[in-house]
Design an enzyme around this catalytic site. Structure first.
Site, PDB file in Angstrom:
ATOM      1  N   HIS A  55      -8.819 -10.275  -1.085  1.00 50.24           N
ATOM      2  CA  HIS A  55      -8.016  -9.802   0.256  1.00 50.24           C
ATOM      3  C   HIS A  55      -9.554 -11.180   1.125  1.00 50.24           C
ATOM      4  O   HIS A  55     -10.641 -10.720   0.405  1.00 50.24           O
ATOM      5  CB  HIS A  55      -8.887  -7.952   0.650  1.00 50.24           C
ATOM      6  CG  HIS A  55      -8.689  -8.559   2.409  1.00 50.24           C
ATOM      7  ND1 HIS A  55      -7.757  -7.443   2.440  1.00 50.24           N
ATOM      8  CD2 HIS A  55      -8.990  -9.014   2.938  1.00 50.24           C
ATOM      9  CE1 HIS A  55      -7.891  -7.932   3.842  1.00 50.24           C
ATOM     10  NE2 HIS A  55      -8.850  -8.723   3.913  1.00 50.24           N
ATOM     11  N   HIS A  67       0.561  -1.311   0.351  1.00 50.38           N
ATOM     12  CA  HIS A  67      -0.079   0.177  -0.078  1.00 50.38           C
ATOM     13  C   HIS A  67       1.451   0.920   0.007  1.00 50.38           C
ATOM     14  O   HIS A  67       1.673   1.309   1.184  1.00 50.38           O
ATOM     15  CB  HIS A  67      -1.008  -0.188   1.464  1.00 50.38           C
ATOM     16  CG  HIS A  67      -1.628  -1.326   1.208  1.00 50.38           C
ATOM     17  ND1 HIS A  67      -3.301  -1.068   0.643  1.00 50.38           N
ATOM     18  CD2 HIS A  67      -1.987  -2.033   1.621  1.00 50.38           C
ATOM     19  CE1 HIS A  67      -3.613  -2.138   0.508  1.00 50.38           C
ATOM     20  NE2 HIS A  67      -3.000  -3.105   1.232  1.00 50.38           N
ATOM     21  N   ASP A 110       2.403  -6.487   2.846  1.00 49.57           N
ATOM     22  CA  ASP A 110       1.209  -5.671   3.153  1.00 49.57           C
ATOM     23  C   ASP A 110       1.279  -4.461   3.949  1.00 49.57           C
ATOM     24  O   ASP A 110       0.682  -4.098   4.931  1.00 49.57           O
ATOM     25  CB  ASP A 110      -0.039  -6.696   3.609  1.00 49.57           C
ATOM     26  CG  ASP A 110      -1.496  -6.363   3.948  1.00 49.57           C
ATOM     27  OD1 ASP A 110      -1.805  -5.251   3.699  1.00 49.57           O
ATOM     28  OD2 ASP A 110      -2.132  -6.776   4.956  1.00 49.57           O
TER      29      ASP A 110
HETATM   30 ZN   LIG Z   1      -3.383  -5.461   1.688  1.00 51.37          ZN
END
Ligand SMILES: [Zn+2]
Length: 335
Positions: free
Chosen positions: A134, A15, A240
């Site tokens: 996800h 991200h 992540d």
């Molecule tokens: Zn993520």
């Protein structure tokens, strides 16, 4: 001094956010990674060709002096074939979020109706675009990932030519699912190789270790370590790494996300060395991802050294995992 060299490390789940946060965090990943799969859950999400191109330009502008390839993703919705044909060259994958399950996922999928998804997923299969997922339901928080296994099965069975990546897996249930279908793959974070729920809430609550999916039980951690340490060929490293400003973490209503990008490779060296598996780390952080995604990153050589490294207290207002603590490996040089 003991050293370990990694070639073209790749972060297959990252991200980078946008605006000032993007400018602050992108250089940290670009320093030690050759490339990263960049997640599309901005506000609003990345869901058009123009969005993808513009976001990639903003990322490249944030990392002017480093070679770094942002592998772009599109926010999953049911798209028609013409749209996907037009955008295929601009993206590496499409990321599916169940609606409302994590940060900025409100516009995600509400129902996994195979017929509604068929045109999108068959076109992705034809074009060789992987689906990153996800995988959590809206059930009880400890059971969400395990409950999602039936949806992975549904997708894997109905779309056998679609590469489906179970993102940031945290459970033995997901580990057991991996080899049931040829077209299932997985990413694993570094924090899920280090912590269980006990580390998050077993003593004083640790907001900087709070993430989605939450860390699980010791037996889950052991199952994840088993996959990662052997560098199972269907498994890739995906940090992540998910930065939030300090006040959004240290507050009532703590945002989910662990920030690991700047010390992920150092921590991975520590883990793999501890289990005498350093020889497998190259496959876990790069080679497997190159094979699965069919990507060929630009050369980058990262030399890590076994020496104490004090993790900074924060990076431009973002508190990293293990802030202020000493870890046992450091980056010596990057070429
Ligand atoms: Zn993520």
């Amino acid at each position: 001094m003991k050293t370990h060299t990694l070639l073209m490390p790749l972060d297959m789940h990252l991200h980078l956010r946008d605006a000032v946060m993007l400018e602050n965090v992108a250089p940290l990943s670009a320093y030690s990674f050759s490339g990263a799969i960049v997640m599309p859950n901005l506000v609003p999400p990345v869901e058009s060709k123009e969005d993808v191109i513009a976001y990639k330009e903003r990322i490249m502008a944030a990392v002017p002096n480093d070679y770094f390839e942002p592998y772009m993703t599109l926010f999953y919705k049911n798209y028609d074939k013409a749209f996907l044909l037009d955008i295929a060259d601009e993206i590496t994958a499409i990321k599916l979020y169940p609606a409302g399950i994590t940060t900025n996922s409100e516009g995600g999928v509400n129902s996994f109706d195979i017929e509604e998804m068929r045109e999108t997923l068959e076109t992705m299969s034809e074009l060789g675009i992987p689906l990153c997922v996800h995988g959590e339901t809206d059930g009880f928080v400890m059971d969400r990932e395990a409950e999602f296994m039936s949806i992975y099965e549904l997708l894997a069975k109905n779309f056998p030519n679609l590469k489906i990546i179970m993102e940031h897996i945290t459970t033995k249930a997901a580990v057991d699912m991996l080899d049931k279908y040829d077209n299932l793959y997985a990413t694993i974070t570094v924090h899920h190789l280090l912590i269980t729920l006990d580390d998050v809430v077993g003593g004083m609550m640790q907001p900087h270790l709070f993430c989605k999916p939450i860390a699980k039980r010791p037996e889950d951690l052991d199952a994840l370590l088993g996959l990662a340490l052997e560098a199972h060929p269907k498994v890739m490293f995906g940090s992540d790494s998910a930065p939030h400003p300090q006040h959004k973490k240290e507050s009532c209503g703590c945002a989910a996300g662990v920030f690991t990008a700047p010390m992920a490779l150092q921590l991975l060296c520590e883990i793999f060395e501890q289990f005498d598996k350093l020889d497998n780390l190259q496959a876990f952080v790069s080679d497997n991802a190159q094979n699965i995604y069919g990507i060929c990153p630009e050369f980058k050589e990262v030399i890590l050294e076994k020496r104490p490294f004090v993790v900074p207290e924060n990076y431009s207002g973002v508190v990293p995992m293990y802030a202020g603590e000493t870890i046992n490996w450091a980056i010596e040089s990057v070429e």
